[in-house]
Design an enzyme around this catalytic site. Structure first.
Site, PDB file in Angstrom:
ATOM      1  N   GLY A   8       0.798  -1.219   0.000  1.00 16.39           N
ATOM      2  CA  GLY A   8       0.000   0.000   0.000  1.00 16.39           C
ATOM      3  C   GLY A   8       0.825   1.260   0.000  1.00 16.39           C
ATOM      4  O   GLY A   8       0.277   2.362   0.111  1.00 16.39           O
ATOM      5  N   ALA A  41       3.100  -8.376  -8.029  1.00 18.75           N
ATOM      6  CA  ALA A  41       2.126  -7.390  -7.565  1.00 18.75           C
ATOM      7  C   ALA A  41       0.711  -7.959  -7.592  1.00 18.75           C
ATOM      8  O   ALA A  41       0.343  -8.710  -8.498  1.00 18.75           O
ATOM      9  CB  ALA A  41       2.203  -6.144  -8.442  1.00 18.75           C
ATOM     10  N   THR A  86      -2.322  -5.712  -6.159  1.00 18.58           N
ATOM     11  CA  THR A  86      -3.043  -4.484  -6.489  1.00 18.58           C
ATOM     12  C   THR A  86      -2.099  -3.304  -6.646  1.00 18.58           C
ATOM     13  O   THR A  86      -2.551  -2.175  -6.819  1.00 18.58           O
ATOM     14  CB  THR A  86      -4.084  -4.172  -5.399  1.00 18.58           C
ATOM     15  OG1 THR A  86      -3.414  -4.045  -4.128  1.00 18.58           O
ATOM     16  CG2 THR A  86      -5.114  -5.280  -5.291  1.00 18.58           C
ATOM     17  N   SER A  87      -0.802  -3.521  -6.599  1.00 20.29           N
ATOM     18  CA  SER A  87       0.174  -2.435  -6.659  1.00 20.29           C
ATOM     19  C   SER A  87       0.855  -2.387  -8.028  1.00 20.29           C
ATOM     20  O   SER A  87       0.724  -3.323  -8.816  1.00 20.29           O
ATOM     21  CB  SER A  87       1.233  -2.624  -5.565  1.00 20.29           C
ATOM     22  OG  SER A  87       2.032  -3.749  -5.851  1.00 20.29           O
ATOM     23  N   ASP A  92      -7.769  -7.268  -1.615  1.00 16.17           N
ATOM     24  CA  ASP A  92      -6.662  -7.823  -0.828  1.00 16.17           C
ATOM     25  C   ASP A  92      -7.126  -7.857   0.622  1.00 16.17           C
ATOM     26  O   ASP A  92      -6.783  -7.006   1.420  1.00 16.17           O
ATOM     27  CB  ASP A  92      -5.424  -6.933  -0.997  1.00 16.17           C
ATOM     28  CG  ASP A  92      -4.149  -7.622  -0.517  1.00 16.17           C
ATOM     29  OD1 ASP A  92      -4.222  -8.798  -0.154  1.00 16.17           O
ATOM     30  OD2 ASP A  92      -3.096  -6.962  -0.505  1.00 16.17           O
TER      31      ASP A  92
END
Length: 514
Positions: free
Chosen positions: A182, A210, A212-213, A270
């Site tokens: 995050g 990755a 969600t990044s 996530d």
């Protein structure tokens, strides 16, 4: 008499060259005799049997055009490769047995608590390929929104460990670390691993790509060296250098996690319980005995408040204790990005600068890596945190960490230069002011729209930190892209979200965007 697959008329296998990512997919013509005899329809789950007695369950698509002959069945690339097929190989199609564990998923959807055996049944079926993406999505969603208690998280973690390979290093002390994420650009892991292995610790670091990044550690390291190591290759690198920086998915360490991550990425989910199970299952499977968890806390980080951080830390501690893992939590500042680069190659340039002690290296990334490494040294060597950090600083300053990083990369296949994107767009300040806010989430979204992590050179380079004074026309950030189309997508989104960097005009004290 029931016909076995061998008694039915076979179909000829044909590779269609369709990329369906990780989900194996079949294609049958609508007028195929198999569709009529078996009652198959679009999205049916189909059991494939080859003449070599290999089996695979795949999702079916019905073709209404002339793409396939009546006696042919088309395969996606993933299905073709997993079945090791050749053109026109005979294959037989049939209905698979019902997936009993889906009843447990339905129970979880309705809020029921699951036990060890139910989680193990679900995870085994996921690893065996019996779940389509829609089933995986249902399971992920049912486990989201804090719906797993600590006992269930423990059961899920154990099930994920048992579903794949595990490593026993036959050592009393094997260390590992993980950041919950995050926080764009927070690529401390390669630096920390280099420091710790240079200090004589064993650090078999396996990382995910990755979710969600814009980049995971494996994505960043892949711009520098080979990360898809086999289990035996990983053992050899760790035996030689004391540590590695590899992608865990290639070694079947908690393989269910990699399948879940693919769908979590698509859903942009996530969840807390699955986060804990994902992290700890990989650490246990990789043979770690001591683990440090870095939890960045900030208004636009993944963990936004101290209360949420404390709750997550408590769950991590309970589950780790249930599984016999020694764990330390480090709560860190998540108010703004770390380093300058956001995206695989851009983050690689940052960590190389830190390891080489270049004057242009981002100091916040350096200090954060020293903080994490120092805490881990204090944890396992029973020294004070101040002594641990001093040792980490000296190991980095002396060049020992850089030498160890190079040695690890050479052992994994060689150290290479990260790529540079050919297309760029700069956001400049429209007036003089002080940086009063930076939105981590919007920055990450811009980097992903620019192509990261799939395009390794894509991402965002940020030029300012909170509190910096800027002049009119100073560059605030730079978007990097590998093609003009994705650069345009990212710029369009940026133009609609100019609050990504907020400037406080000094004379009036008015909050305005860049």
């Amino acid at each position: 008499m029931m016909l076995t697959p061998e008694r039915m008329a076979p179909l000829k296998a044909r590779r269609l060259g369709i990329d369906t990512h990780h989900e194996p997919t079949l294609y049958l013509p609508a007028h195929s005799h198999v569709c009529r005899s078996e009652g198959f329809e679009s999205l049916s789950r189909v059991l494939i049997t080859t003449h070599q007695s290999l089996h695979l369950i795949a999702s079916l698509n019905i073709v209404t055009g002339e793409l396939l002959a009546d006696d042919e069945v088309g395969f996606s690339d993933s299905a073709w490769q997993r079945l090791q097929l050749n053109p026109e190989d005979p294959v037989w199609l049939s209905h698979p047995k019902p997936v009993q564990s889906l009843s447990h998923v339905r129970a979880k959807v309705y809020g029921h608590e699951l036990d060890d055996l139910q989680f193990q049944s679900i995870i085994n079926d996921i690893v065996d390929g019996r779940y389509a993406d829609v089933h995986l999505a249902a399971f992920i969603t049912a486990c989201g929104d804090d719906s797993l208690n600590d006992r269930e998280i423990t059961s899920l973690t154990q099930a994920m460990v048992k579903s794949g390979s595990t490593i026993d290093w036959q050592l009393p002390l094997v260390v590992d670390k993980h950041c919950v994420g995050g926080l764009p650009g927070n690529r401390t892991t390669p630096i920390v691993v280099s420091i710790l292995t240079a200090c004589g610790l064993t650090v078999p670091k396996t990382s995910s790509r990755a979710i969600t990044s814009p980049a995971g550690t494996a994505d960043t390291m892949e711009t520098l060296t080979e990360v898809s190591l086999s289990l035996e290759q990983m053992r050899q690198v760790v035996s030689t250098e004391g540590g590695c920086l590899a992608w865990g998915g290639a070694m079947r360490l908690s393989p269910a996690d990699d399948l879940l991550i693919q769908v979590e990425r698509a859903l942009d989910i996530d969840s807390e319980g699955q986060l804990i199970a994902s992290v700890l299952s990989k650490k246990i499977a990789a043979g770690a005995t001591h683990v440090l968890i870095d939890i960045p806390v900030g208004p636009t980080a993944k963990v936004r408040s101290q209360q949420a951080a404390d709750r997550l830390a408590d769950s991590f501690r309970v589950v780790a204790d249930n599984l016999g893992l020694k764990l330390q939590i480090l709560l860190t500042d998540g108010s703004q990005p770390v380093g300058r680069g956001i995206g695989p190659a851009l983050e690689a340039h940052d960590l190389l600068a830190v390891l080489q002690n270049l004057p242009t290296a981002p100091q916040d990334l350096r200090q954060r890596a020293e903080q994490v490494a120092g805490a881990m040294l204090a944890m396992v060597r029973e020294i004070s945190v101040e002594e641990g950090q001093a040792l980490a600083e000296e190991t980095l300053r002396s060049g020992a960490a850089w030498a160890k990083f190079r040695a690890i990369c050479e052992a994994q296949g060689g150290l290479r230069h990260p790529p540079v994107a050919p297309y760029r767009y700069a956001l400049v300040a429209e007036h003089k002011g002080q940086v009063s806010g930076i939105d981590n989430r919007i920055l990450a979204k811009i980097a992903k729209l620019a192509g990261a992590p799939a395009d390794s050179a894509a991402g965002v380079e940020i030029y300012v930190k909170l509190g910096d004074e800027v002049e009119c026309q100073d560059i605030l950030l730079m978007i990097h892209a590998e093609n003009a189309g994705e650069l345009n997508y990212a710029v369009e989104y940026l133009n609609d979200h100019t609050q990504v960097i907020e400037l406080n005009s000094a004379p009036q004290g008015e909050q305005v965007t860049a």
